[in-house]
Structure formats: C-alpha cells, structure tokens
Design an enzyme around this catalytic site. Structure first.
Site: not given
Length: 352
Positions: A44, A49
């Site tokens: 996500d 990330d």
C-alpha cells in the site's frame, strides 16, 4: 533500470563514515554469485513503503512485479504512487492494481494524518505519469509470475494481505511454488508491543484479518516482521539528513516524503525519530542475519475485541489440541540489530 539505482552504482559505493552523528560504517554487501532474487512487492505504497521499495535496488534483488492494495492511502493513490516510483527510478517491473476492500468487505478511511492526503507525505507529485497499470488484477499477476518462475519468486508483503489471499483462493498450488514470503505485519508482544492501531492489532493484519490468517496458514515458507520488532529500529532527522546530503535524487526524495511522517511521530507519538516498519522487512530480505526468529504456527484473530491480533504457538512448546494444529510452522522475527538495519539502508542510499 536507470543508472540512478543501478547495480554498478551500488557496488561502486565506498566505505567510510557518514557525517558526524550518523551510523557506523559497515562492509558493503557483496554481489550474489547467483542470479538476483526475483521479488514481487505487494504494498500500500505510502511513506514507509517508499523507503522499503528503494532498498531493493541492491544487486541481490530484481523486482519483477509490484502489486497494490489500499491501506496507507486509497487504492487509487497507492497505485498512482507505485507508478510514480517505478517511473521515477526506472523500475521496469509491471504494476498491477489490487484489492480495495478486505475479504470480508471492510473499507477503511486512509490514515491521512500519518501519510498525508496523497500517502506520500503531501509532496507534489507530477500531474502526468507515463507508466500505466498492467491489465491483470494483482492476484492474477502473482499467480502468473509464480508459475512462470517456479520456486524463484519471493513475495514481499508490505500492506494488507488481501492480494495474496485472493491469489491463494484462485490457485492454492502457488504456495508450493513460491520461494518465500516475507511480511511486515502483526505483533507478538516480544518487546511489549502487540499492535499500533489497537492494543491488540497492527494495521496491516487488522485491515484484513481473514487474509492474514489465510496467508499465515499457507504452506509456503514465510517470515513475519511484526511491529514489536520494527519498533526497535528508528531513524532520526540527523540520520536522514546525512543520507540526503551525501546522496542524490533518491536520497532527497526520502527526506522529502518523511517530513510529514516525522511530524506525526513527534506530535502523536512523542518521539524525536520515526519507526522503520516496512523497510525492516526489506532489510530482512537483504540481510536475514540481522534478525533473530522463532518458529511456530500462527493464527490471526478474526472478529471481537482482539480483531487482527496475531498469535504464534512456538514450536518448542506443547499445548492441548487447538486452532493452531495442522498449520505450517512459520518464522516470526523476535529481535533485530537496529544499527545493522540503519547501516544497510545508508549503504544502499549513499550516492543515489
């Protein structure tokens, strides 16, 4: 792949200290004598990330696919962020759009107070991105790639595990054909932390506990890096500034996207540093020797006050028959070398 994150640049990085107050110098990773490991990144895409994704431009890793899921941002935002990063850094892997709702049809509001309205710390993103999404849904791309490269694919799960669960539902045989699954999720109380969104649950597992329980129960080799371990590694502004000042566009991007994220840690958590969550899973992929693990079957609670809680039955202990029986033993990280993780990240980023 563009030269910005090329393996040549990574191997050309030299030793030595960062600016005063930065991490210790450590030997560079040696290039693998064998072919780079093929990795599908399922994420996500938000601030942490982004940090995790950039770690994979080490010589040991070849990102062959990126699949997206909602979580840190809406599914549209996390998919756009994946396209943006793959284009900016020349990642040639296809990007497939994944699930926007959990297996039990939950939809959650994106935590904009953590990752910003665009899930990238509110940095200005280009109005046009040339990269386009793959025509396949994420689960289909995972199935196709595992069958195309049997026993070669490592799946790095950095968000809710809905895409992996859907892939298993459509083709259970992929569990026996996947080389390894590494997941950032859950929490096992090993350092006093079970979760970060409730006292019992971590965000990725809480977002789709049915998917997490299914994925943890599949027969593929799996390692779980929970928040009780990721919270052990933090990065300060001084550390990130040292990387920014010695690096290039990628290092400056990391600095930019972490400004909003760092403010959340200061204002909401009272920390003068930020936790290294998803990038800890990337670090495990590159340097598993920096972590300690414990084996045992894992269950994830579905429903009730402890919804999303992850519980391991250690292989070394015996209990009466229960819900953990007849499930595969998986590895759960129990500890980490924080300096080692920071050194690794600095080495990958230096000069880029």
């Amino acid at each position: 792949m563009t030269d910005l994150f090329s393996r040549r640049h990574f191997l050309a990085a030299t030793g030595g200290m960062l600016a005063a107050g930065a991490v210790r110098s450590a030997p560079l990773l040696a290039a693998s004598a064998s072919a780079p490991r093929k990795v599908i990144v399922d994420a996500d895409i938000g601030v942490d990330d982004t940090m995790a994704l950039l770690l994979h431009f080490a010589p040991e890793v070849d990102i062959v696919g990126i699949t997206t899921v909602n979580g840190n941002g809406t599914l549209d935002n996390t998919t756009r962020n994946a396209l943006f990063l793959s284009e900016k850094f020349g990642i040639q892997a296809p990007v497939a759009k994944g699930a926007g709702v959990s297996l039990d049809n939950r939809t959650d509001t994106a935590p904009t107070f953590i990752h910003g309205d665009n899930a990238m710390g509110n940095i200005v993103l280009p109005s046009r991105i040339n990269r386009t999404v793959d025509a396949r849904p994420a689960w289909q791309m995972i199935v196709d790639m595992v069958h195309a490269h049997p026993h070669e694919i490592t799946i790095l799960g950095l968000g809710r595990l809905t895409n992996l669960a859907l892939a298993l539902r459509h083709d259970p045989t992929i569990a026996t054909l996947t080389r390894e699954v590494i997941v950032m999720g859950g929490g096992f109380g090993l350092h006093g932390d079970l979760g970060n969104v409730t006292p019992a649950a971590e965000a990725n597992f809480k977002g789709d506990p049915m998917a997490a329980d299914m994925v943890c129960g599949a027969s593929w080799p799996m390692t779980i890096v929970g928040v009780d371990v990721t919270f052990q590694t933090t990065m300060t502004d001084a550390y990130l500034q040292d990387i920014r000042d010695q690096g290039g566009p990628a290092s400056r991007l990391i600095w930019d996207v972490t400004r909003f994220y760092m403010a959340f840690h200061r204002q909401r958590l009272g920390l003068d540093a930020m936790y290294v969550n998803d990038a800890s899973a990337s670090a495990y992929l590159l340097r598993p020797d920096l972590f300690k693990t414990r084996r045992g079957a894992v269950r994830v609670v579905c429903g009730g006050v402890a919804d999303g809680e992850s519980i391991q039955k250690p292989a070394s202990k015996r209990f009466p028959p229960g819900a953990w029986d007849n499930r595969p033993e998986q590895a759960v990280c129990t500890d980490v070398d924080p300096d080692g993780v920071r050194n690794l990240f600095a080495r990958v980023m230096r000069g880029h």
